[in-house]
Design a protein around this motif. Structure first.
Motif, PDB file in Angstrom:
ATOM      1  N   VAL A  74      16.083 -24.041  -1.535  1.00 47.10           N
ATOM      2  CA  VAL A  74      15.572 -25.119  -2.375  1.00 47.10           C
ATOM      3  C   VAL A  74      14.074 -24.905  -2.610  1.00 47.10           C
ATOM      4  O   VAL A  74      13.595 -25.014  -3.731  1.00 47.10           O
ATOM      5  CB  VAL A  74      15.852 -26.502  -1.743  1.00 47.10           C
ATOM      6  N   ASP A  75      13.328 -24.563  -1.549  1.00 49.79           N
ATOM      7  CA  ASP A  75      11.892 -24.302  -1.690  1.00 49.79           C
ATOM      8  C   ASP A  75      11.637 -23.167  -2.682  1.00 49.79           C
ATOM      9  O   ASP A  75      10.742 -23.239  -3.522  1.00 49.79           O
ATOM     10  CB  ASP A  75      11.265 -23.950  -0.342  1.00 49.79           C
ATOM     11  N   CYS A  76      12.416 -22.124  -2.582  1.00 51.69           N
ATOM     12  CA  CYS A  76      12.272 -20.970  -3.467  1.00 51.69           C
ATOM     13  C   CYS A  76      12.578 -21.347  -4.919  1.00 51.69           C
ATOM     14  O   CYS A  76      11.834 -21.003  -5.830  1.00 51.69           O
ATOM     15  CB  CYS A  76      13.203 -19.856  -2.996  1.00 51.69           C
ATOM     16  N   ILE A  77      13.661 -22.068  -5.142  1.00 53.01           N
ATOM     17  CA  ILE A  77      14.064 -22.433  -6.500  1.00 53.01           C
ATOM     18  C   ILE A  77      13.082 -23.416  -7.117  1.00 53.01           C
ATOM     19  O   ILE A  77      12.768 -23.333  -8.303  1.00 53.01           O
ATOM     20  CB  ILE A  77      15.518 -22.961  -6.513  1.00 53.01           C
ATOM     21  N   VAL A  78      12.538 -24.332  -6.310  1.00 48.12           N
ATOM     22  CA  VAL A  78      11.527 -25.256  -6.834  1.00 48.12           C
ATOM     23  C   VAL A  78      10.296 -24.484  -7.289  1.00 48.12           C
ATOM     24  O   VAL A  78       9.768 -24.728  -8.377  1.00 48.12           O
ATOM     25  CB  VAL A  78      11.164 -26.332  -5.775  1.00 48.12           C
ATOM     26  N   LEU A  79       9.838 -23.525  -6.487  1.00 44.20           N
ATOM     27  CA  LEU A  79       8.688 -22.711  -6.892  1.00 44.20           C
ATOM     28  C   LEU A  79       9.006 -21.930  -8.164  1.00 44.20           C
ATOM     29  O   LEU A  79       8.181 -21.874  -9.085  1.00 44.20           O
ATOM     30  CB  LEU A  79       8.278 -21.759  -5.767  1.00 44.20           C
ATOM     31  N   ALA A  80      10.181 -21.353  -8.236  1.00 45.81           N
ATOM     32  CA  ALA A  80      10.570 -20.603  -9.435  1.00 45.81           C
ATOM     33  C   ALA A  80      10.590 -21.520 -10.653  1.00 45.81           C
ATOM     34  O   ALA A  80      10.116 -21.150 -11.733  1.00 45.81           O
ATOM     35  CB  ALA A  80      11.941 -19.956  -9.230  1.00 45.81           C
ATOM     36  N   HIS A  81      11.111 -22.721 -10.499  1.00 53.31           N
ATOM     37  CA  HIS A  81      11.168 -23.680 -11.609  1.00 53.31           C
ATOM     38  C   HIS A  81       9.768 -24.063 -12.078  1.00 53.31           C
ATOM     39  O   HIS A  81       9.528 -24.247 -13.264  1.00 53.31           O
ATOM     40  CB  HIS A  81      11.959 -24.914 -11.185  1.00 53.31           C
ATOM     41  N   GLN A  82       8.834 -24.155 -11.148  1.00 49.02           N
ATOM     42  CA  GLN A  82       7.460 -24.531 -11.489  1.00 49.02           C
ATOM     43  C   GLN A  82       6.691 -23.395 -12.147  1.00 49.02           C
ATOM     44  O   GLN A  82       5.827 -23.632 -12.991  1.00 49.02           O
ATOM     45  CB  GLN A  82       6.708 -24.985 -10.231  1.00 49.02           C
ATOM     46  N   GLU A  83       7.000 -22.145 -11.789  1.00 45.50           N
ATOM     47  CA  GLU A  83       6.147 -21.034 -12.209  1.00 45.50           C
ATOM     48  C   GLU A  83       6.757 -20.080 -13.226  1.00 45.50           C
ATOM     49  O   GLU A  83       6.021 -19.339 -13.869  1.00 45.50           O
ATOM     50  CB  GLU A  83       5.681 -20.253 -10.981  1.00 45.50           C
ATOM     51  N   LEU A  84       8.055 -20.072 -13.382  1.00 46.18           N
ATOM     52  CA  LEU A  84       8.690 -19.135 -14.310  1.00 46.18           C
ATOM     53  C   LEU A  84       8.999 -19.823 -15.636  1.00 46.18           C
ATOM     54  O   LEU A  84       9.265 -21.023 -15.669  1.00 46.18           O
ATOM     55  CB  LEU A  84       9.986 -18.577 -13.713  1.00 46.18           C
ATOM     56  N   SER A  85       9.008 -19.039 -16.708  1.00 46.54           N
ATOM     57  CA  SER A  85       9.459 -19.568 -17.993  1.00 46.54           C
ATOM     58  C   SER A  85      10.961 -19.836 -17.895  1.00 46.54           C
ATOM     59  O   SER A  85      11.626 -19.356 -16.971  1.00 46.54           O
ATOM     60  CB  SER A  85       9.198 -18.540 -19.103  1.00 46.54           C
ATOM     61  N   MET A  86      11.495 -20.580 -18.840  1.00 45.48           N
ATOM     62  CA  MET A  86      12.934 -20.875 -18.810  1.00 45.48           C
ATOM     63  C   MET A  86      13.754 -19.589 -18.880  1.00 45.48           C
ATOM     64  O   MET A  86      14.786 -19.474 -18.224  1.00 45.48           O
ATOM     65  CB  MET A  86      13.319 -21.826 -19.949  1.00 45.48           C
ATOM     66  N   GLU A  87      13.303 -18.616 -19.671  1.00 39.97           N
ATOM     67  CA  GLU A  87      14.035 -17.354 -19.753  1.00 39.97           C
ATOM     68  C   GLU A  87      14.002 -16.619 -18.421  1.00 39.97           C
ATOM     69  O   GLU A  87      15.024 -16.137 -17.934  1.00 39.97           O
ATOM     70  CB  GLU A  87      13.460 -16.456 -20.848  1.00 39.97           C
TER      71      GLU A  87
END
Length: 168
Positions: free
Chosen positions: A52-65
């Protein structure tokens, strides 16, 4: 953690919570897949307590693509691990990140072609809190000898970020 048709539940006080990040990010098989992904190494070098921590960071920092590709690679890591453990199948892991990218591109092309909005039926699904993603998955038997599983990841507005199915 528990698996069910509504997602994953992690117990933070349990040591088992470390098993999923290891499987999807840190083990040698996962590292080989991630090295060919083009995704920023901080997502697979940072030690996360939970996915969950990893996915939250990815959601915050990565573009949708990029986020779609990130999640598809997580899915490839999970499936490669399961094929190895349960079916003794050794995938060419150097090709799995490319396959994940092709899957996401194909999904987005299909979605655009069909004009799918990604909105869910409000009575059947509850969105995650703003700024988070929700993963739903399910599996079942198909006929006498087959099986299938699928997943969908949506944002707090109900928009589909990524979805996939597998049948055997």
């Amino acid at each position: 953690f528990l698996f069910g048709n509504t997602g994953l539940l992690f117990f933070k006080d349990s040591l088992i919570v470390l098993a999923l990040p290891h499987t999807l990010l840190y083990c040698p098989l996962a590292h080989t897949i991630w090295r060919g992904s083009g995704i920023d190494p901080k997502f697979w070098h940072t030690e996360f307590c939970t996915m969950v921590d990893c996915i939250v960071l990815a959601h915050q920092e990565l573009s949708m693509e990029e986020l779609g590709i990130f999640v598809a690679i997580l899915w490839e890591c999970w499936n490669a691990r399961n094929r190895f453990i349960f079916e003794s199948i050794e995938d060419d892991v150097t090709q799995l990140s490319s396959r994940a990218r092709r899957f996401v591109a194909s999904y987005r092309e299909m979605k655009d072609t069909l004009g799918v909005s990604g909105q869910s039926h409000p009575a059947a699904w509850k969105p995650p809190p703003a700024g988070l993603l929700k993963l739903n998955f399910d599996s079942g038997q198909l006929g006498e000898q087959g099986w299938g599983n699928g997943f969908v990841i949506r944002d707090s507005d109900g928009a589909v970020v990524l979805a996939g199915v597998q049948q055997k």
